[in-house]
Design a protein around this motif. Sequence first.
Motif, PDB file in Angstrom:
ATOM      1  N   GLY A 110       0.808  -1.221   0.024  1.00 53.50           N
ATOM      2  CA  GLY A 110       0.037  -0.028  -0.131  1.00 53.50           C
ATOM      3  C   GLY A 110       1.041   1.205   0.003  1.00 53.50           C
ATOM      4  O   GLY A 110       0.558   2.123  -0.639  1.00 53.50           O
ATOM      5  N   GLU A 210      -6.721   3.561   9.987  1.00 55.38           N
ATOM      6  CA  GLU A 210      -5.958   3.557  11.277  1.00 55.38           C
ATOM      7  C   GLU A 210      -6.646   4.889  12.219  1.00 55.38           C
ATOM      8  O   GLU A 210      -6.479   4.493  13.360  1.00 55.38           O
ATOM      9  CB  GLU A 210      -4.498   3.653  11.090  1.00 55.38           C
ATOM     10  CG  GLU A 210      -4.005   2.728  10.064  1.00 55.38           C
ATOM     11  CD  GLU A 210      -4.078   1.259  10.466  1.00 55.38           C
ATOM     12  OE1 GLU A 210      -4.632   0.570   9.835  1.00 55.38           O
ATOM     13  OE2 GLU A 210      -3.594   1.029  11.726  1.00 55.38           O
ATOM     14  N   VAL A 240      -6.477   2.704   0.108  1.00 56.64           N
ATOM     15  CA  VAL A 240      -5.676   1.317   0.292  1.00 56.64           C
ATOM     16  C   VAL A 240      -6.483   0.411   1.192  1.00 56.64           C
ATOM     17  O   VAL A 240      -6.664  -0.669   1.090  1.00 56.64           O
ATOM     18  CB  VAL A 240      -4.099   1.624   0.944  1.00 56.64           C
ATOM     19  CG1 VAL A 240      -3.788   0.366   1.521  1.00 56.64           C
ATOM     20  CG2 VAL A 240      -3.410   2.058  -0.260  1.00 56.64           C
TER      21      VAL A 240
HETATM   22  C1  LIG Z   1      -5.024   4.165   3.984  1.00 59.75           C
HETATM   23  C2  LIG Z   1      -3.786   3.595   3.800  1.00 59.75           C
HETATM   24  N1  LIG Z   1      -2.721   3.845   3.211  1.00 59.75           N
HETATM   25  C3  LIG Z   1      -1.480   3.128   3.035  1.00 59.75           C
HETATM   26  C4  LIG Z   1      -1.272   1.952   3.975  1.00 59.75           C
HETATM   27  C5  LIG Z   1      -0.232   1.359   3.612  1.00 59.75           C
HETATM   28  O1  LIG Z   1      -0.135  -0.099   3.254  1.00 59.75           O
HETATM   29  P1  LIG Z   1       0.878  -1.008   3.572  1.00 59.75           P
HETATM   30  O2  LIG Z   1       0.736  -1.480   4.804  1.00 59.75           O
HETATM   31  O3  LIG Z   1       0.350  -2.320   2.493  1.00 59.75           O
HETATM   32  O4  LIG Z   1       1.988  -0.462   2.929  1.00 59.75           O
HETATM   33  C6  LIG Z   1      -2.426   1.730   4.755  1.00 59.75           C
HETATM   34  C7  LIG Z   1      -2.085   0.355   5.780  1.00 59.75           C
HETATM   35  O5  LIG Z   1      -2.816   0.211   6.617  1.00 59.75           O
HETATM   36  C8  LIG Z   1      -3.632   2.225   4.810  1.00 59.75           C
HETATM   37  O6  LIG Z   1      -4.521   2.042   5.646  1.00 59.75           O
END
Ligand SMILES: Cc1ncc(COP(=O)(O)O)c(C=O)c1O
Length: 421
Positions: A110, A210, A240
């Motif tokens: 992500g 989160e 994501v």
């Molecule tokens: C909105 C959002 N962006 C980016 C990420 C990062 O993803 P990753 O952990 O696969 O790098 C997350 C992960 O929880 C997320 O919720």
Amino acid sequence: MQNPDLNTRRSLATPRGVGVMCDFYAVRAENATLWDHTGKEYIDFAGGIAVLNTGHRHPKVKAAVAAQLEAFTHTAYQIVPYEGYVALAERINALAPIGGLKKTAFFTTGVEAVENAVKIARAYTGRSGVVAFTGSFHGRTMLGMALTGKVAPYKLAFGPMPGDIYHVPFPNATQAISVADSLKALDLLFKSDIDPKRVAAIIIEPVQGEGGFNITPPELMNALRKVCDEHGILLIADEVQTGFARTGKLFAMQHHAVEADLITMAKSLGGGFPISGVVGRAEVMDGPAPGGLGGTYAGHPLAIAAAHAVLGVIEEERLCERAAELGRRLQERLASLRPRCPAIADVRGLGSMVALELNDPATGQPDAQAVKRVQDEALKRGLILLSCGVYGNVLRFLYPLTIPDAQFERALDILADVLTA
Ligand SMILES: Cc1ncc(COP(=O)(O)O)c(C=O)c1O
């Protein structure tokens, strides 16, 4: 069920920075069920952190990956390309809520999608500034954590952060921040810190993950679109966590009247296999020069095969509708518990992106301890729950949308018992 021996080995062999929630170890999983090393069964409401909208090891995902395993597993797309990548880009281009010609590039995690969306925005606009929101989460790389609007634990001891990144307050009723406050802060930012003509992008999660499953108000999204259009800034929707049917739509931006220029995706796209992507307006996506985007494993053949199957399953099993229905049932059940659980401060959600916020009834303050107690009790009874929120006082529910009804009801019964104990 603890495994003291393995826990000791874990703490000796792996750093504490990789925090681990459970003290048991997975040995098998299927759809919404997970079994640990003792054979204990859990209902998985964590879904590998929003990855398993189609459940653990969906038969169609397994079959697609197995077939790909028999063909080839890796060539590096940038060296020897394969049709699956192109076909998946075509499918995403057709589905993404962005008008006109679109292009899609695939990556692995992500945060890589987020990093690449920013790279693309910078290359296209020739500008460097990026505006993000407080309470946001965009990942754990240097740029990802710089964009993330939460210091502990993500930025502790990792500074200095990459430059030209700014945060404005995300609207939040409990913090008494209105949409007007957020927009005023953005205006002040443009007066005090950075000329809007130097801003490449504004990045926002349609529902903060989160950060506490905080839903972006449509008035804010509309206003951001206007600000972006006025100053030639690109709007990046970080989907994501919200993507692939979770919110009752394939993309959460489909709940909004305005469009983003770029959308990041990952997690549930791969049904358990690591894949991420950026879709956007074709001319924007073509900003970076050849060789500027990619990665050795970016758009890995096994994950591409899984993603094709996931898109099929979402459509065939009508998972957008299912997300809306399950989310409605969950919200209703949680709301019905309010008279018997005074700690419940808020129940909110978009589709199956549902949050339960707990405060101390005596003080009205966020109660992270209460959330921890609920999580621990639920776990003892075989239900895996995740928390979130800037104050850690929010429970989120990321069950597979393919969960059988009876198992879903069983989970809600456990939740009700624990919350009203
Ligand atoms: C909105 C959002 N962006 C980016 C990420 C990062 O993803 P990753 O952990 O696969 O790098 C997350 C992960 O929880 C997320 O919720």
